[in-house]
Design a protein around this motif. Structure first.
Motif, PDB file in Angstrom:
ATOM      1  N   ILE A  71       3.821  -5.851   8.246  1.00 28.89           N
ATOM      2  CA  ILE A  71       3.508  -7.093   7.548  1.00 28.89           C
ATOM      3  C   ILE A  71       4.267  -7.198   6.233  1.00 28.89           C
ATOM      4  O   ILE A  71       4.679  -8.266   5.825  1.00 28.89           O
ATOM      5  N   SER A  72       4.465  -6.066   5.562  1.00 27.68           N
ATOM      6  CA  SER A  72       4.993  -6.131   4.208  1.00 27.68           C
ATOM      7  C   SER A  72       6.147  -5.171   3.964  1.00 27.68           C
ATOM      8  O   SER A  72       5.998  -3.965   4.084  1.00 27.68           O
ATOM      9  N   ASP A  73       7.279  -5.730   3.586  1.00 22.79           N
ATOM     10  CA  ASP A  73       8.413  -4.910   3.156  1.00 22.79           C
ATOM     11  C   ASP A  73       8.074  -4.185   1.862  1.00 22.79           C
ATOM     12  O   ASP A  73       8.532  -3.066   1.631  1.00 22.79           O
ATOM     13  N   ILE A  74       7.270  -4.821   1.021  1.00 29.75           N
ATOM     14  CA  ILE A  74       6.881  -4.208  -0.244  1.00 29.75           C
ATOM     15  C   ILE A  74       6.080  -2.931   0.030  1.00 29.75           C
ATOM     16  O   ILE A  74       6.308  -1.898  -0.598  1.00 29.75           O
ATOM     17  N   LEU A  75       5.140  -2.994   0.981  1.00 31.72           N
ATOM     18  CA  LEU A  75       4.338  -1.824   1.312  1.00 31.72           C
ATOM     19  C   LEU A  75       5.234  -0.712   1.840  1.00 31.72           C
ATOM     20  O   LEU A  75       5.080   0.450   1.460  1.00 31.72           O
ATOM     21  N   TYR A  76       6.165  -1.061   2.701  1.00 34.41           N
ATOM     22  CA  TYR A  76       7.059  -0.041   3.249  1.00 34.41           C
ATOM     23  C   TYR A  76       7.861   0.619   2.127  1.00 34.41           C
ATOM     24  O   TYR A  76       7.989   1.840   2.076  1.00 34.41           O
ATOM     25  N   ALA A  77       8.370  -0.173   1.205  1.00 28.98           N
ATOM     26  CA  ALA A  77       9.131   0.376   0.075  1.00 28.98           C
ATOM     27  C   ALA A  77       8.240   1.266  -0.798  1.00 28.98           C
ATOM     28  O   ALA A  77       8.671   2.324  -1.261  1.00 28.98           O
ATOM     29  N   LEU A  78       6.993   0.842  -1.021  1.00 28.65           N
ATOM     30  CA  LEU A  78       6.052   1.658  -1.793  1.00 28.65           C
ATOM     31  C   LEU A  78       5.810   3.003  -1.126  1.00 28.65           C
ATOM     32  O   LEU A  78       5.826   4.043  -1.776  1.00 28.65           O
ATOM     33  N   ASN A 111      -9.070 -10.989  13.104  1.00 22.54           N
ATOM     34  CA  ASN A 111      -7.871 -10.422  13.734  1.00 22.54           C
ATOM     35  C   ASN A 111      -7.811  -8.901  13.585  1.00 22.54           C
ATOM     36  O   ASN A 111      -6.788  -8.290  13.815  1.00 22.54           O
ATOM     37  N   CYS A 112      -8.907  -8.288  13.171  1.00 25.96           N
ATOM     38  CA  CYS A 112      -9.003  -6.832  12.979  1.00 25.96           C
ATOM     39  C   CYS A 112      -8.052  -6.309  11.912  1.00 25.96           C
ATOM     40  O   CYS A 112      -7.475  -5.243  12.040  1.00 25.96           O
ATOM     41  N   GLU A 113      -7.921  -7.057  10.832  1.00 19.17           N
ATOM     42  CA  GLU A 113      -7.102  -6.603   9.718  1.00 19.17           C
ATOM     43  C   GLU A 113      -7.945  -5.754   8.772  1.00 19.17           C
ATOM     44  O   GLU A 113      -9.114  -6.039   8.559  1.00 19.17           O
ATOM     45  N   THR A 114      -7.326  -4.728   8.215  1.00 20.10           N
ATOM     46  CA  THR A 114      -7.970  -3.907   7.203  1.00 20.10           C
ATOM     47  C   THR A 114      -7.664  -4.512   5.832  1.00 20.10           C
ATOM     48  O   THR A 114      -6.850  -5.434   5.718  1.00 20.10           O
ATOM     49  N   ALA A 115      -8.282  -3.939   4.806  1.00 20.10           N
ATOM     50  CA  ALA A 115      -7.980  -4.391   3.442  1.00 20.10           C
ATOM     51  C   ALA A 115      -6.492  -4.222   3.148  1.00 20.10           C
ATOM     52  O   ALA A 115      -5.886  -5.048   2.463  1.00 20.10           O
ATOM     53  N   LEU A 116      -5.880  -3.171   3.687  1.00 20.85           N
ATOM     54  CA  LEU A 116      -4.456  -2.944   3.457  1.00 20.85           C
ATOM     55  C   LEU A 116      -3.604  -4.025   4.119  1.00 20.85           C
ATOM     56  O   LEU A 116      -2.630  -4.494   3.537  1.00 20.85           O
ATOM     57  N   HIS A 117      -3.957  -4.445   5.327  1.00 20.95           N
ATOM     58  CA  HIS A 117      -3.239  -5.542   5.988  1.00 20.95           C
ATOM     59  C   HIS A 117      -3.277  -6.797   5.123  1.00 20.95           C
ATOM     60  O   HIS A 117      -2.270  -7.478   4.945  1.00 20.95           O
ATOM     61  N   ILE A 118      -4.463  -7.093   4.597  1.00 18.78           N
ATOM     62  CA  ILE A 118      -4.637  -8.306   3.806  1.00 18.78           C
ATOM     63  C   ILE A 118      -3.865  -8.218   2.496  1.00 18.78           C
ATOM     64  O   ILE A 118      -3.161  -9.142   2.104  1.00 18.78           O
ATOM     65  N   ALA A 119      -3.983  -7.084   1.827  1.00 27.77           N
ATOM     66  CA  ALA A 119      -3.245  -6.885   0.574  1.00 27.77           C
ATOM     67  C   ALA A 119      -1.745  -6.928   0.816  1.00 27.77           C
ATOM     68  O   ALA A 119      -0.990  -7.448  -0.012  1.00 27.77           O
ATOM     69  N   ALA A 120      -1.302  -6.399   1.955  1.00 25.92           N
ATOM     70  CA  ALA A 120       0.124  -6.444   2.295  1.00 25.92           C
ATOM     71  C   ALA A 120       0.579  -7.885   2.489  1.00 25.92           C
ATOM     72  O   ALA A 120       1.654  -8.272   2.032  1.00 25.92           O
ATOM     73  N   SER A 121      -0.256  -8.693   3.151  1.00 24.89           N
ATOM     74  CA  SER A 121       0.082 -10.115   3.341  1.00 24.89           C
ATOM     75  C   SER A 121       0.146 -10.846   2.004  1.00 24.89           C
ATOM     76  O   SER A 121       0.976 -11.721   1.806  1.00 24.89           O
ATOM     77  N   ALA A 122      -0.750 -10.470   1.096  1.00 29.44           N
ATOM     78  CA  ALA A 122      -0.799 -11.107  -0.216  1.00 29.44           C
ATOM     79  C   ALA A 122       0.230 -10.508  -1.187  1.00 29.44           C
ATOM     80  O   ALA A 122       0.390 -11.003  -2.294  1.00 29.44           O
ATOM     81  N   GLU A 123       0.884  -9.434  -0.739  1.00 31.67           N
ATOM     82  CA  GLU A 123       1.904  -8.732  -1.540  1.00 31.67           C
ATOM     83  C   GLU A 123       1.348  -8.285  -2.895  1.00 31.67           C
ATOM     84  O   GLU A 123       1.991  -8.402  -3.924  1.00 31.67           O
TER      85      GLU A 123
END
Length: 137
Positions: free
Chosen positions: A111-118, A69-81
Motif C-alpha cells: 500500500i505504501s512506498d513510504i512504509l517500505y522505505a521506512l 476489508n480486514c485492514e490493520t492499523a498499519l494498513h490504514i496508516a500506510a494509506s494515510a501516509e
C-alpha cells in the motif's frame, strides 16, 4: 470522496447496522465500537496518542483487522501516509505482522512506498540480514 470520507461512511454503517446475531454478538459489537473504530479513526488521522491508549490495553490489536476489508492499523496508516504513526506501530509488531493481508491480498508494504522505505531504513540500521528475509511482494 477522499479516503477520510470513505472511512467515515463505512464507520457509520458499522455502528448503525453492526453486530447482533449469535452468542456474544452484542459483546463483540460493543468491543468493536469501543476499540476498533477509535483505533481506525486514530490510524486515519495519524493520532498516535489516541492509538497508544487503545493499544496499551491490548497489544494484540496491532494484528486485528479493524475494517470491513480486514485492514490493520498499519494498513490504514500506510494509506494515510502517516510516517510517525507507522514507525510507532512497527515498534509494537513482529516481522510476521508485516505479512498480514487485506481481503484483496494487499500487505501494508504494497500500500505504501513510504512504509517500505521506512522498513528498509529501520532494518538496515538494525541488521542487514533481516532485510533479506522480508518478501517484496
Amino acid at each position: 470522496m477522499g479516503v477520510a470520507g470513505g472511512w467515515r461512511w463505512w464507520l457509520v454503517v458499522v455502528v448503525e447496522v453492526g453486530g447482533g446475531g449469535g452468542w456474544g454478538g452484542d459483546y463483540k459489537r460493543r468491543e468493536f465500537i469501543h476499540t476498533c473504530i477509535p483505533l481506525c479513526k486514530a490510524s486515519i488521522k495519524g493520532d498516535w496518542k489516541a492509538a497508544k491508549r487503545i493499544l496499551e490495553n491490548n497489544r494484540n490489536l496491532v494484528r486485528y483487522c479493524i475494517t470491513e476489508n480486514c485492514e490493520t492499523a498499519l494498513h490504514i496508516a500506510a494509506s494515510a501516509e502517516s510516517t510517525y504513526f507507522m514507525v510507532e506501530l512497527l515498534k509494537m509488531m513482529n516481522r510476521e505482522d508485516l505479512l498480514l493481508q487485506t481481503k484483496t491480498g494487499d500487505t501494508a508494504l504494497l500500500i505504501s512506498d513510504i512504509l517500505y522505505a521506512l522498513l528498509c531504513q529501520i532494518y538496515l540500521t538494525i541488521n542487514v540480514s533481516l532485510m533479506l528475509k522480508i518478501p517484496l511482494c
